[in-house]
Scaffold this motif. Structure first.
Motif, PDB file in Angstrom:
ATOM      1  N   ASP A  17       1.598 -13.933 -17.554  1.00 38.45           N
ATOM      2  CA  ASP A  17       0.796 -12.756 -18.111  1.00 38.45           C
ATOM      3  C   ASP A  17      -0.049 -12.301 -16.907  1.00 38.45           C
ATOM      4  N   THR A  18       0.405 -12.201 -16.001  1.00 37.78           N
ATOM      5  CA  THR A  18      -0.096 -11.373 -14.695  1.00 37.78           C
ATOM      6  C   THR A  18       0.722 -10.512 -14.053  1.00 37.78           C
ATOM      7  N   GLY A  19       0.310  -9.489 -13.809  1.00 36.95           N
ATOM      8  CA  GLY A  19       1.084  -8.508 -13.093  1.00 36.95           C
ATOM      9  C   GLY A  19       0.527  -7.872 -11.959  1.00 36.95           C
ATOM     10  N   THR A  20       1.531  -7.904 -10.627  1.00 37.75           N
ATOM     11  CA  THR A  20       0.874  -7.636  -9.324  1.00 37.75           C
ATOM     12  C   THR A  20       1.139  -6.061  -9.184  1.00 37.75           C
ATOM     13  N   VAL A  21       0.262  -5.119  -8.907  1.00 37.32           N
ATOM     14  CA  VAL A  21       0.344  -3.626  -8.891  1.00 37.32           C
ATOM     15  C   VAL A  21       0.365  -3.137  -7.346  1.00 37.32           C
ATOM     16  N   GLY A  22       1.101  -2.253  -7.183  1.00 38.69           N
ATOM     17  CA  GLY A  22       0.931  -1.633  -5.947  1.00 38.69           C
ATOM     18  C   GLY A  22       1.617  -0.079  -5.994  1.00 38.69           C
ATOM     19  N   ILE A  23       1.889   0.455  -4.921  1.00 36.57           N
ATOM     20  CA  ILE A  23       2.666   1.861  -5.083  1.00 36.57           C
ATOM     21  C   ILE A  23       4.135   1.563  -4.260  1.00 36.57           C
ATOM     22  N   THR A  24       5.216   2.359  -4.727  1.00 41.05           N
ATOM     23  CA  THR A  24       6.394   2.118  -4.512  1.00 41.05           C
ATOM     24  C   THR A  24       6.685   2.636  -2.881  1.00 41.05           C
ATOM     25  N   ASP A  25       7.839   2.133  -2.447  1.00 40.18           N
ATOM     26  CA  ASP A  25       8.158   2.582  -1.047  1.00 40.18           C
ATOM     27  C   ASP A  25       8.302   4.136  -0.990  1.00 40.18           C
ATOM     28  N   TYR A  26       8.610   4.886  -2.100  1.00 41.41           N
ATOM     29  CA  TYR A  26       8.776   6.247  -2.160  1.00 41.41           C
ATOM     30  C   TYR A  26       7.465   6.897  -1.852  1.00 41.41           C
ATOM     31  N   ALA A  27       6.549   6.168  -2.818  1.00 42.10           N
ATOM     32  CA  ALA A  27       5.128   6.654  -2.608  1.00 42.10           C
ATOM     33  C   ALA A  27       4.448   6.743  -1.271  1.00 42.10           C
ATOM     34  N   GLN A  28       4.616   5.457  -0.776  1.00 38.24           N
ATOM     35  CA  GLN A  28       4.176   5.239   0.913  1.00 38.24           C
ATOM     36  C   GLN A  28       4.883   6.116   1.807  1.00 38.24           C
ATOM     37  N   ALA A  29       6.146   6.636   1.497  1.00 39.46           N
ATOM     38  CA  ALA A  29       6.769   7.435   2.568  1.00 39.46           C
ATOM     39  C   ALA A  29       6.299   8.780   2.443  1.00 39.46           C
ATOM     40  N   GLN A  30       5.794   9.084   1.219  1.00 38.94           N
ATOM     41  CA  GLN A  30       5.156  10.611   0.970  1.00 38.94           C
ATOM     42  C   GLN A  30       3.953  10.644   1.456  1.00 38.94           C
ATOM     43  N   LEU A  31       3.167   9.590   1.406  1.00 33.38           N
ATOM     44  CA  LEU A  31       1.742   9.695   1.931  1.00 33.38           C
ATOM     45  C   LEU A  31       1.626   9.478   3.445  1.00 33.38           C
ATOM     46  N   GLY A  32       2.441   8.858   4.047  1.00 30.93           N
ATOM     47  CA  GLY A  32       2.501   8.877   5.405  1.00 30.93           C
ATOM     48  C   GLY A  32       1.735   7.812   5.735  1.00 30.93           C
ATOM     49  N   ASP A  33       1.227   7.518   7.089  1.00 26.25           N
ATOM     50  CA  ASP A  33       0.598   6.454   7.363  1.00 26.25           C
ATOM     51  C   ASP A  33      -0.690   6.189   6.712  1.00 26.25           C
ATOM     52  N   VAL A  34      -0.956   5.167   6.079  1.00 21.26           N
ATOM     53  CA  VAL A  34      -2.040   4.741   5.274  1.00 21.26           C
ATOM     54  C   VAL A  34      -3.076   4.163   6.296  1.00 21.26           C
ATOM     55  N   VAL A  35      -4.174   4.815   5.899  1.00 23.42           N
ATOM     56  CA  VAL A  35      -5.428   4.430   6.988  1.00 23.42           C
ATOM     57  C   VAL A  35      -6.652   3.660   6.160  1.00 23.42           C
ATOM     58  N   PHE A  36      -6.472   3.815   4.865  1.00 30.53           N
ATOM     59  CA  PHE A  36      -7.547   3.149   4.160  1.00 30.53           C
ATOM     60  C   PHE A  36      -7.352   2.982   2.715  1.00 30.53           C
ATOM     61  N   VAL A  37      -7.736   1.933   2.079  1.00 28.95           N
ATOM     62  CA  VAL A  37      -7.364   1.453   0.782  1.00 28.95           C
ATOM     63  C   VAL A  37      -8.624   0.812   0.077  1.00 28.95           C
ATOM     64  N   GLU A  38      -9.031   1.433  -0.989  1.00 29.38           N
ATOM     65  CA  GLU A  38     -10.270   1.332  -1.888  1.00 29.38           C
ATOM     66  C   GLU A  38      -9.720   0.429  -3.123  1.00 29.38           C
ATOM     67  N   LEU A  39      -9.981  -0.865  -3.147  1.00 26.78           N
ATOM     68  CA  LEU A  39      -9.576  -1.765  -4.324  1.00 26.78           C
ATOM     69  C   LEU A  39     -10.853  -1.824  -5.380  1.00 26.78           C
ATOM     70  N   PRO A  40     -10.478  -2.309  -6.615  1.00 27.79           N
ATOM     71  CA  PRO A  40     -11.403  -2.478  -7.510  1.00 27.79           C
ATOM     72  C   PRO A  40     -12.227  -3.835  -7.341  1.00 27.79           C
ATOM     73  N   GLU A  41     -13.243  -4.130  -8.087  1.00 33.58           N
ATOM     74  CA  GLU A  41     -13.825  -5.495  -8.154  1.00 33.58           C
ATOM     75  C   GLU A  41     -13.100  -6.297  -8.931  1.00 33.58           C
ATOM     76  N   VAL A  42     -12.811  -7.728  -8.567  1.00 35.31           N
ATOM     77  CA  VAL A  42     -12.297  -8.759  -9.378  1.00 35.31           C
ATOM     78  C   VAL A  42     -13.181  -8.565 -10.593  1.00 35.31           C
ATOM     79  N   GLY A  43     -12.457  -8.914 -11.698  1.00 33.16           N
ATOM     80  CA  GLY A  43     -13.075  -8.892 -12.928  1.00 33.16           C
ATOM     81  C   GLY A  43     -13.320  -7.658 -13.714  1.00 33.16           C
TER      82      GLY A  43
END
Length: 124
Positions: A17-43
């Motif tokens: 009942d748990t899902g791991t979420v991220g962006i696809t390889d296609y998305a990261q390639a379109q974005l280029g070099d990722v320099v920052f990720v803002e994540l939500p609060e647990v809960g």
């Protein structure tokens, strides 16, 4: 394990009942070099389609949307120190958050790997 994809290039890999979420390889390639990720609060409770995280690259900032509704049970804290992990291993170590699914039936509205591959070939 079930993996589903959105038209916004997010993936959710579901075990139990748990899902791991991220962006696809296609998305990261379109974005280029990722320099920052803002994540939500647990809960935090997320509804399908709601902004779940923000990823910034040298080119742009993009929202990451919740592919399904659920409660955030874990975030990938490694991304704060090493956001480039998203570029190196988007579908592996570069995951963003884990959700406890509220309604597993929402997965039915997402694309399978074959459908996502077909979708990618239609937009490139």
């Amino acid at each position: 394990m079930t993996i589903r994809y959105t038209r916004d290039h997010e993936y959710i890999s579901v075990e139990g009942d748990t899902g791991t979420v991220g962006i696809t390889d296609y998305a990261q390639a379109q974005l280029g070099d990722v320099v920052f990720v803002e994540l939500p609060e647990v809960g935090k409770a997320l509804t399908k389609g709601q902004e779940a995280a923000v990823v910034e690259s040298v080119k742009a900032a993009s929202e990451v949307y919740a592919p399904v509704s659920g409660d955030v049970v874990e975030v990938n804290g490694e991304l704060e120190a090493a956001p480039g992990t998203v570029n190196d291993d988007a579908a592996g170590r570069g995951w963003f958050l884990k959700l406890k699914l509220k309604d597993p039936a929402e997965l039915e509205g997402l694309m399978s790997e074959a459908e996502y591959s077909e979708y990618l070939s239609s937009i490139s």
